[in-house]
Each structure stands twice: as structure tokens, then as C-alpha cells.
Design an enzyme around this catalytic site. Structure first.
Site, PDB file in Angstrom:
ATOM      1  N   VAL A   1      34.082 -23.663  70.245  1.00  0.00           N
ATOM      2  CA  VAL A   1      34.067 -22.330  70.309  1.00  0.00           C
ATOM      3  C   VAL A   1      34.027 -21.649  69.061  1.00  0.00           C
ATOM      4  O   VAL A   1      34.423 -22.086  67.894  1.00  0.00           O
ATOM      5  CB  VAL A   1      35.715 -21.950  71.031  1.00  0.00           C
ATOM      6  N   CYS A   2      33.219 -20.678  68.909  1.00  0.00           N
ATOM      7  CA  CYS A   2      33.083 -19.642  67.932  1.00  0.00           C
ATOM      8  C   CYS A   2      32.906 -20.345  66.503  1.00  0.00           C
ATOM      9  O   CYS A   2      32.149 -21.185  66.189  1.00  0.00           O
ATOM     10  CB  CYS A   2      34.469 -18.600  67.937  1.00  0.00           C
ATOM     11  N   GLY A   3      33.798 -20.217  65.522  1.00  0.00           N
ATOM     12  CA  GLY A   3      33.643 -20.853  64.165  1.00  0.00           C
ATOM     13  C   GLY A   3      33.659 -22.308  64.141  1.00  0.00           C
ATOM     14  O   GLY A   3      33.228 -22.930  63.005  1.00  0.00           O
TER      15      GLY A   3
ATOM     16  N   ALA B   1      38.906 -13.830  67.356  1.00  0.00           N
ATOM     17  CA  ALA B   1      37.994 -14.704  67.148  1.00  0.00           C
ATOM     18  C   ALA B   1      36.927 -14.381  66.262  1.00  0.00           C
ATOM     19  O   ALA B   1      35.602 -14.890  66.702  1.00  0.00           O
ATOM     20  CB  ALA B   1      37.517 -15.343  68.768  1.00  0.00           C
TER      21      ALA B   1
END
Length: 582
Positions: free
Chosen positions: A312-314, A34
Site C-alpha cells: 500500500v502507498c509508500g 496516506a
């Protein structure tokens, strides 16, 4: 409360030590995924360019090479005379066999190897590179030194030799078979997991639901209710662009999706398609349009104007940008927003140890001269790049275990998910590079969506919830904490007490799970943690309560998935999750 003056570094260190004791399976493997936010700036091409520059500097600056060679020769003389003090870290599992300390030959081999490895790092600092260039050179040279560790070769690995003798050579035959299997499958690194033990839709990603929308870029799953009544406001889950969504829907009892549905939430999840080369034109704008389409579908199916969202994340910067666009247009399409390990201030990425050296504007001049197709990142390249973040744990540990020791890798659901990779389109890679360089969310009016300057994200008219992970080395928690500060006073920051993936997979019942809360996001990360409340258990419970308070009344659960316009197209987990693109 953590007492004033509490050494926050010690807290994080103690969590890391506990994590290392939990299991023989290195959780660092799972926690090295991730990392899209950084890996867009780490490519094999950059490493090859760094290697060329190193050779050039070595010839242009022979004095540095001569000086370091002389110092290494002196250290090797001390090793040969038995006067060296080099010793591996107690946490370095490669050298736990007693032979490395008790046998003169192996002890000297180890000390010579350590002296040589350090000499490579010293040389990178002496050849006259700028700080970023030196960081990239040290990263490259560490890959070389870790690959050439004596434990990676049969004749210089005492444990492997002993295993071969004790088994009558069976470990070598088994190891050779494992090597052939990985070669035939075209895996870029040794297998990290027993692939035969898991199957998506069978014992992974099994929370019941239906595909209610199929878009060129994603499928939308609506999960079946498991309570008679549900909260009025549903949740739209937006996974990472480059990781399969089902890290949040692992086996029953370990699935956040299952937990949320059983807590009375109507849950929708996007499942991004694994892009093929013909999809290379998909950029950030296309993903914004896709997420917008998912919001519209959830609104139409649920009849709720402003669903919650989890990003989430990116994917988080995209969702935040879309939220700012909605606000600028006077549209209330989001009820609350939750971000998981999401750095919105991209300048913070430069502080990530090792990888920060690849967040360098000077690299962009090289990138801009590449053909667009070269920007595409395949699933295999991502697998290799992620593994290079911690080569000992993610590559050479399995090289030794599988090929030299003849053992099978563990059957661990998170590692199966980790190996089930996706790629990144060329255009998204270019767009995200530009996003990282310009850092538009940190500057009011700098980010535009569909030609419209978004609203300052600190002024969004809904509550937000940001989750960091204490021992996350991809998205260090102080960087994620900065995201909470950017979102303003209506943001709740939560710090999970473990790593990236362990913070995701944190079901109730683990007596050692902890998380930290503090309503004051105005102070430094250190001060925030010193005055934080430490809670036993999982943040899942905290989030469920937080989200429930913002979800309106309880209403009868939907009797069927989708709507007249969007009927069920098949059962979860759908079809896109099975697509593999090498």
C-alpha cells in the site's frame, strides 16, 4: 466500453459530485490521508522558511505590494458600493446560510474576504519567485486566508450566532467543553470523530487471527480461515509505513481482510510499529529487511515458496525494490504483486496540485544541513500536515461544528482510523526524500538493495495488479497508471471510481460502486479511460477472481495458526497497533 471521445474529465467530475452528495460527512477528510509520498517534502519548517522569504520579498519589491494593494483597495470600494461580483462556489458549504446573500453586511463581508484572499494569491505570483517557490507561497497564504475566513469567528458567523440564541447559550458552553477536551488531549486539530464510539479489537480490526511473529519493527498476523478449503498460495499484506493497517480491516461487512478470508485466501498482514525517537535509525534499508523477514516467515508457516503480496502507498516502492532484488538473485519469493495507489515514478509527484511545489530539489540543500533528529515526523505533525491539504474540510469545518455550533463530530469508522496516526523515523524520511529526488525505479540499474542492482521491474517474472482511485488528490490516478506501465505487459491496472479511502472500503452491495478495466496499458491515461470497460460493483470481486486464478489448487484450511517454530503469540490485532507516540 466508454464510447470514443468520451470526456474523461467529466467522468471524474461526475464521480466527485456523487461522492459529495453521499453523506454529510466529508469523505475528503478520509481521502486526505496516506500521503506519505508527498508529505515527506511538506514540513512546517519549509512553511516557516517560505514565510520568511515572503516578508523579505515584500520589502525588496515594494512595487508589487503597492500594485496589489491598490487593486485590492479598488475592489473593496466596489464591494462597499454594492457593485462587486464576488460570489462563493456552490460547493463551498461555509457560506450556505441565507444571510451571506440576503444580509447586506454579511454579503459585503464575504465579498471583501474573497477579494482579499485572491489578492494574497496574486501577490505570491508578483514578487518574483520561481515557479516552485511561488507554489509554496500560495499554499502558505491559502492557509492564512482559510484560517481567517469570517465563518471561523462567532461574531461573523450568522449560523453560530443564531444557534447560540436559540439554545440559550448552550451551544457555546458545549463548544467550550469540546475545545477544552481537545486541548487536554493535546490534539493538533479539532476532533474529527466521536472517539468514544470505536475501539480497535472491539468493533474495528476484528477479523479473527493470531500474532505469529513479533519483530522489533512489526508484528505478523495470520488470519483464521473461514472456509474448509483455502487457495494454496497465501497473501502477505504490507501496509503503508505511516498509516495504521486496519483501514483494510474495518468493521465486519466493510473489511477487505474479512472478504479475502471468506473468499478462501490464507491472509497474513504486517502491523508496523509506531516508531519512537529511539527508532530514528530505521531507514528504507531497515524496512526492506523487515519485509524480507515477513516473507520468510510466511514461506516457513505456509510451506509455499512464493506467496502473493499486497503493498500500500509508500510501502509499495519498498516491496517493488525487494521484488527486484529477489529477481536479481534468482529467487522466486513472490507469486504475484498488488499495489494500491502507489506511484513508482516519483517525478509524477511534482504534478500533484499544491503539494507538487514541495517536491523541489532545492529544498534538499536546506534539509541536508538539519540535524538528523529534525527529520523525525511525529503522528501529531502528520495529522496537522494532512489537515492542511484541505483546511476547510479537515480543520475549520470541525472548528465551526465543534466549537462554534457546539455539535459532536460524527461516529465514522474511517475517521477514527484517520485520527489514529503514526509517525515516521528521521532516517526513513531522509531516505525517502533521496528516493523521490533520484527516482531510481524509473531508471534501469539505478536502484540497489543490499548492494545489488535490482532487476528491471518491467521484467519481473510474475503478474502484477495496480489499483488507482479516480478522485484521489494525494496520488492522482494517472501517476498510479504510470506505475502499471513501468511494471510491463504482465500488469493489470484497475481504476476505482471514487477516492483514496472509498476505493479501499468498497464492499459488495453498494449499487453505486464502479470500477474501470482495460488490458492495454500502452496508451495515455486519457486514452486508457476512453476505451476502458466500466463495471458495476466493487473491484474486490475482480481482484479475488484475478488472484484466485494465480493461487494454485484448493487445499484443506490450516488447522491451527503459525507453525512449530512460530506458534501463536496472542490474538489479533496484537499489541503494536495500540502503541501511541505523540
Amino acid at each position: 466500453m466508454i464510447e470514443a471521445g468520451y470526456p474523461w474529465e467529466d467522468m471524474v467530475k461526475s464521480v466527485e459530485e456523487f461522492r459529495n452528495r453521499q453523506s454529510d460527512i466529508p469523505d475528503q477528510v478520509a481521502d486526505s490521508v496516506a500521503g506519505q509520498n508527498i508529505l515527506v517534502d511538506l514540513r512546517i519548517s519549509e512553511l516557516l522558511d517560505t514565510a520568511a522569504k515572503l516578508f523579505d520579498r515584500a520589502f525588496r519589491n515594494p512595487a508589487a505590494m503597492a500594485e496589489e494593494s491598490a487593486q485590492l483597495a479598488q475592489e473593496l470600494q466596489r464591494v462597499a458600493a454594492g457593485k462587486s461580483t464576488w460570489a462563493p462556489s456552490r460547493n463551498d458549504k461555509r457560506f450556505h446560510d441565507p444571510a451571506w446573500t440576503e444580509n447586506t453586511f454579511y454579503k459585503s463581508l464575504l465579498q471583501g474576504y474573497m477579494a482579499w484572499s485572491q489578492s494574497l494569491q496574486n501577490f505570491a505570483e508578483k514578487v518574483g519567485f520561481e515557479a516552485k517557490e511561488a507554489g509554496r507561497a500560495k499554499f502558505l497564504l491559502s492557509q492564512i486566508s482559510e484560517a481567517l475566513a469570517p465563518t471561523n469567528f462567532l461574531l461573523s458567523n450568522p449560523a453560530a450566532i443564531k444557534a447560540a440564541i436559540d439554545s440559550g447559550g448552550k451551544t457555546l458552553l458545549d463548544g467550550y467543553q469540546s475545545f477544552l477536551e481537545d486541548a487536554v488531549e493535546g490534539r493538533p486539530i479539532p476532533s474529527q470523530v466521536d472517539f468514544g464510539s470505536f475501539k480497535v479489537g472491539d468493533n474495528l480490526a476484528v477479523t479473527p487471527g493470531d500474532v505469529v511473529m513479533r519483530h522489533e519493527m512489526f508484528e505478523l498476523i495470520q488470519y483464521a480461515p473461514q472456509t474448509e478449503q483455502v487457495w494454496h498460495r497465501p497473501i502477505l499484506f504490507v501496509p503503508s509505513i505511516i498509516n495504521k493497517y486496519y483501514a483494510f480491516d474495518l468493521a465486519p461487512g466493510r473489511s477487505l481482510f474479512e472478504f479475502l478470508v471468506k473468499s478462501g485466501f490464507t491472509l497474513f498482514s504486517m502491523v508496523f510499529r509506531n516508531p519512537r525517537p529511539e527508532h530514528d535509525h530505521w531507514g528504507m534499508e531497515a524496512y526492506i529487511e523487515a519485509i524480507d523477514a515477513a516473507f520468510r516467515a510466511v514461506q516457513e508457516i505456509s510451506g509455499v515458496e512464493d506467496p502473493h503480496t499486497i503493498a500500500v502507498c509508500g510501502a509499495a516502492p519498498i516491496v517493488v525494490s525487494l521484488a527486484g532484488y529477489y529477481a536479481a538473485r534468482g529467487q522466486r519469493n513472490i507469486g504475484s504483486m498488488t499495489l494500491f495507489v502507489a506511484p513508482l515514478d516519483t517525478f509524477g509527484m511534482t504534478e500533484t496540485p499544491g503539494l507538487g511545489a514541495f517536491v523541489d530539489p532545492k529544498l534538499n540543500d536546506i534539509v541536508k544541513r538539519w540535524p538528523t533528529s529534525k527529520d523525525r515526523v511525529s503522528a501529531d505533525e502528520f495529522t496537522l500536515l494532512f489537515a492542511m491539504l484541505r483546511p476547510n474540510d479537515l480543520i475549520w469545518n470541525y472548528w465551526v461544528n465543534n466549537y462554534l455550533m457546539g455539535k459532536q463530530p460524527a461516529a465514522f469508522d474511517v475517521l477514527y482510523w484517520n485520527a489514529d496516526g503514526t509517525g515516521m523515523t528521521a532516517q526513513f524520511n531522509r531516505d525517502f526524500r533521496k528516493f523521490v529526488e533520484e527516482n531510481p525505479l524509473a531508471r534501469s540499474g539505478a536502484m540497489t538493495v543490499k548492494g545489488t542492482a535490482i532487476t528491471n521491474i518491467s521484467k519481473l517474472d510474475f503478474d502484477s495488479y495496480v489499483i488507482g482511485a479516480a478522485t484521489d488528490h494525494i496520488c492522482p490516478w494517472p501517476t498510479v497508471y504510470r506505475s502499471a506501465q513501468m511494471l510491463g505487459e504482465r500488469c493489470q491496472f484497475i481504476l476505482g471510481g471514487s477516492g483514496h479511502i472509498q476505493t479501499i472500503v468498497c464492499p459488495p452491495g453498494n449499487p453505486k460502486s464502479v470500477y474501470y478495466t482495460n488490458s492495454d496499458n500502452s496508451s495515455s491515461p486519457e486514452q486508457w479511460l476512453r476505451t476502458a470497460n466500466r463495471s458495476e460493483g466493487t473491484w474486490w470481486d475482480h481482484f479475488s477472481a484475478w488472484c484466485g486464478k494465480r493461487s494454485g489448487p484448493m487445499v484443506p484450511a490450516p488447522s491451527s495458526p503459525g507453525s512449530a517454530r512460530r506458534p501463536s503469540l496472542g490474538k489479533a490485532p496484537g499489541t503494536y497497533v495500540f502503541e501511541k507516540v505523540r
